[in-house]
Design a protein around this motif. Structure first.
Motif, PDB file in Angstrom:
ATOM      1  N   LYS A  45       0.831  -1.220   0.000  1.00 16.44           N
ATOM      2  CA  LYS A  45       0.000   0.000   0.000  1.00 16.44           C
ATOM      3  C   LYS A  45       0.865   1.270   0.000  1.00 16.44           C
ATOM      4  O   LYS A  45       2.025   1.266   0.418  1.00 16.44           O
ATOM      5  CB  LYS A  45      -0.922   0.020   1.235  1.00 16.44           C
ATOM      6  N   ASP A  46       0.231   2.353  -0.458  1.00 15.60           N
ATOM      7  CA  ASP A  46       0.869   3.674  -0.432  1.00 15.60           C
ATOM      8  C   ASP A  46       0.453   4.329   0.883  1.00 15.60           C
ATOM      9  O   ASP A  46      -0.649   4.858   1.011  1.00 15.60           O
ATOM     10  CB  ASP A  46       0.369   4.495  -1.632  1.00 15.60           C
ATOM     11  N   VAL A  47       1.351   4.273   1.868  1.00 17.21           N
ATOM     12  CA  VAL A  47       0.984   4.651   3.246  1.00 17.21           C
ATOM     13  C   VAL A  47       1.396   6.097   3.559  1.00 17.21           C
ATOM     14  O   VAL A  47       2.508   6.527   3.252  1.00 17.21           O
ATOM     15  CB  VAL A  47       1.651   3.677   4.247  1.00 17.21           C
ATOM     16  N   PHE A  48       0.468   6.825   4.189  1.00 16.69           N
ATOM     17  CA  PHE A  48       0.738   8.189   4.666  1.00 16.69           C
ATOM     18  C   PHE A  48       0.533   8.188   6.180  1.00 16.69           C
ATOM     19  O   PHE A  48      -0.518   7.760   6.658  1.00 16.69           O
ATOM     20  CB  PHE A  48      -0.223   9.191   4.017  1.00 16.69           C
TER      21      PHE A  48
ATOM     22  N   ALA B  24       5.854  -4.183   7.825  1.00 18.95           N
ATOM     23  CA  ALA B  24       4.620  -4.831   7.356  1.00 18.95           C
ATOM     24  C   ALA B  24       4.516  -4.765   5.831  1.00 18.95           C
ATOM     25  O   ALA B  24       3.450  -4.984   5.262  1.00 18.95           O
ATOM     26  CB  ALA B  24       3.408  -4.168   8.012  1.00 18.95           C
ATOM     27  N   SER B  25       5.619  -4.410   5.168  1.00 19.88           N
ATOM     28  CA  SER B  25       5.733  -4.438   3.704  1.00 19.88           C
ATOM     29  C   SER B  25       4.904  -3.393   2.970  1.00 19.88           C
ATOM     30  O   SER B  25       4.400  -3.655   1.866  1.00 19.88           O
ATOM     31  CB  SER B  25       5.397  -5.836   3.155  1.00 19.88           C
ATOM     32  N   ALA B  26       4.738  -2.206   3.565  1.00 22.97           N
ATOM     33  CA  ALA B  26       4.106  -1.110   2.816  1.00 22.97           C
ATOM     34  C   ALA B  26       4.961  -0.830   1.584  1.00 22.97           C
ATOM     35  O   ALA B  26       6.187  -0.971   1.621  1.00 22.97           O
ATOM     36  CB  ALA B  26       4.016   0.140   3.685  1.00 22.97           C
ATOM     37  N   ASP B  27       4.309  -0.428   0.497  1.00 22.78           N
ATOM     38  CA  ASP B  27       5.045  -0.177  -0.740  1.00 22.78           C
ATOM     39  C   ASP B  27       5.855   1.122  -0.622  1.00 22.78           C
ATOM     40  O   ASP B  27       7.010   1.189  -1.022  1.00 22.78           O
ATOM     41  CB  ASP B  27       4.042  -0.070  -1.898  1.00 22.78           C
ATOM     42  N   ARG B  28       5.190   2.161  -0.072  1.00 21.37           N
ATOM     43  CA  ARG B  28       5.859   3.459   0.079  1.00 21.37           C
ATOM     44  C   ARG B  28       5.308   4.116   1.343  1.00 21.37           C
ATOM     45  O   ARG B  28       4.115   4.008   1.628  1.00 21.37           O
ATOM     46  CB  ARG B  28       5.566   4.334  -1.146  1.00 21.37           C
ATOM     47  N   ILE B  29       6.179   4.781   2.096  1.00 26.95           N
ATOM     48  CA  ILE B  29       5.746   5.420   3.346  1.00 26.95           C
ATOM     49  C   ILE B  29       6.064   6.910   3.267  1.00 26.95           C
ATOM     50  O   ILE B  29       7.224   7.308   3.104  1.00 26.95           O
ATOM     51  CB  ILE B  29       6.456   4.800   4.570  1.00 26.95           C
ATOM     52  N   THR B  30       5.019   7.727   3.389  1.00 27.41           N
ATOM     53  CA  THR B  30       5.212   9.176   3.409  1.00 27.41           C
ATOM     54  C   THR B  30       4.907   9.678   4.815  1.00 27.41           C
ATOM     55  O   THR B  30       3.812   9.457   5.337  1.00 27.41           O
ATOM     56  CB  THR B  30       4.281   9.880   2.403  1.00 27.41           C
ATOM     57  N   ALA B  31       5.886  10.333   5.427  1.00 27.05           N
ATOM     58  CA  ALA B  31       5.667  10.944   6.741  1.00 27.05           C
ATOM     59  C   ALA B  31       5.115  12.344   6.514  1.00 27.05           C
ATOM     60  O   ALA B  31       5.786  13.189   5.919  1.00 27.05           O
ATOM     61  CB  ALA B  31       6.979  11.005   7.510  1.00 27.05           C
ATOM     62  N   VAL B  32       3.873  12.563   6.946  1.00 25.73           N
ATOM     63  CA  VAL B  32       3.244  13.893   6.781  1.00 25.73           C
ATOM     64  C   VAL B  32       3.403  14.603   8.123  1.00 25.73           C
ATOM     65  O   VAL B  32       2.775  14.233   9.118  1.00 25.73           O
ATOM     66  CB  VAL B  32       1.757  13.745   6.391  1.00 25.73           C
ATOM     67  N   ILE B  33       4.286  15.605   8.151  1.00 19.94           N
ATOM     68  CA  ILE B  33       4.677  16.236   9.416  1.00 19.94           C
ATOM     69  C   ILE B  33       4.248  17.714   9.372  1.00 19.94           C
ATOM     70  O   ILE B  33       5.031  18.590   8.978  1.00 19.94           O
ATOM     71  CB  ILE B  33       6.204  16.099   9.638  1.00 19.94           C
TER      72      ILE B  33
END
Ligand code: R5P
Length: 325
Positions: free
Chosen positions: A51-54, A80-89
């Motif tokens: 998943k594309d995780v934010f 947990a094998s997320a496809d991409r992780i974006t930290a929204v800060i």
């Protein structure tokens, strides 16, 4: 397309909920809690594989806890094998420690950037960083947003003509920000000469530019922390004859004597975005007007997910959805 998943830390859940409302997406199900000894812990309660995780988390007070929580959430999604992780800060804590301005001090903003990358963040979204150069502390893409569109939109609803307005930069570091506000709300520009004596004590006396007398003054800063900078600046412009004083900042850090100072200062209204939640003791300051930057953050998340331009977003959209509350 890879499905999107949005998770929220505990720092500002109301903002995360508003962002999800804007996107029409549910908040992901994640347990975020503390062990009895204070250690941060989280567990994803649904599948994020591919998943594309934010992950939305301002690293505001309690700064060390919210930062650590964000780090464990990123680590958790990576494992947990997320496809991409974006930290929204929405608020990036430690940002003021961005250089060695004396010997034997850390550059903690760089350390935070290293930690986020090391934990597994693939991208970062930040809003009104204390200094734009912090973007360079990351070797991953960072989208640097601003709450200015919702603040300027609110100011324009107040109905002052450009001839009555003076935009005031409370220090040299905020000049660029102030000139952008002049373009959006009109008026002339003034700059205050600020000298900092300590973390909470500043001295302001001289003003460059203007005129101030008889004008409605708008003072813009990136954050109000102890309130020393903005209250001192408000006092100076009032003494120089401003007929009304508005102060606006993206981040209401509001610590130490901030509320007492803002209450006592010659300020008619304090305009803040909702990157940092207000504490119950802040609510007694009746002159606070809060604007939501959920639409800016939500639209950014949508565009990152859809591989669309963020700079184009500011050109083509008017953020009239910044709610006033
Ligand atoms: C300083 O360079 C910042 O832009 C803010 O003016 C400052 O950090 C605000 O802190 P305080 O409210 O404690 O004066």
């Amino acid at each position: 397309m890879t499905p999107m998943k949005i998770f929220s830390g505990t720092a500002n859940r109301p903002l995360s909920e508003k962002i999800c409302e804007y996107l029409g997406e549910p908040l992901g199900n994640m347990t975020v809690e503390k062990f009895p000894d204070g250690e941060s812990f989280c567990r994803i309660e649904e599948d994020v594989r591919g998943k594309d995780v934010f992950i939305i988390q301002p690293t505001c007070r309690p700064v060390n806890d919210t930062l650590m929580e964000l780090l464990v959430m990123i680590d958790c999604c990576r494992r947990a094998s997320a496809d991409r992780i974006t930290a929204v800060i929405p608020y990036f804590g430690y940002a003021r420690q961005d250089r060695k301005d004396e010997g034997r001090v850390p550059i903690s903003a760089k350390l935070c950037a290293n930690l986020l990358e090391c934990a597994g963040a693939n991208r970062v979204v930040a809003l009104d960083l204390h200094s734009a150069q912090i973007q360079g502390f990351f070797d991953i893409p960072l989208d640097h947003l601003s709450a200015s569109p919702v603040i300027d939109e609110y100011i324009n609803t107040l109905g002052y003509s450009p001839e009555e307005v003076v935009v005031v930069s409370p220090d040299a570091g905020s000049i660029k920000r102030a000139t952008k506000h002049v373009s959006a709300v009109g008026g002339s520009l003034a700059i205050i000469d600020k000298r900092r004596h300590s973390g909470s004590e500043v001295e302001q006396a001289h003003i460059i530019g203007g005129p101030i007398e008889g004008r409605v003054a708008f003072l813009f800063d990136d954050m109000i922390s102890t309130g020393g900078s903005i209250c001192g600046a408000a006092k100076v412009v009032k003494e120089m004859g401003a007929k009304k004083v508005y102060v606006a900042a993206s981040h209401g850090v509001l610590c130490g004597p901030a509320i007492e100072r803002l209450e006592a200062a010659p300020i008619d209204e304090v305009v803040l975005s909702d990157t940092i939640p207000l504490l119950p003791e802040h609510q007694k300051l009746k002159k606070i007007k809060r604007l939501s930057c959920a639409s800016i953050l939500g639209e950014t998340i949508k565009r990152i997910h859809n591989h669309e331009s963020i700079s184009q977003m500011y050109k083509s959209l008017r953020f009239t959805t910044g709610q006033y509350f």
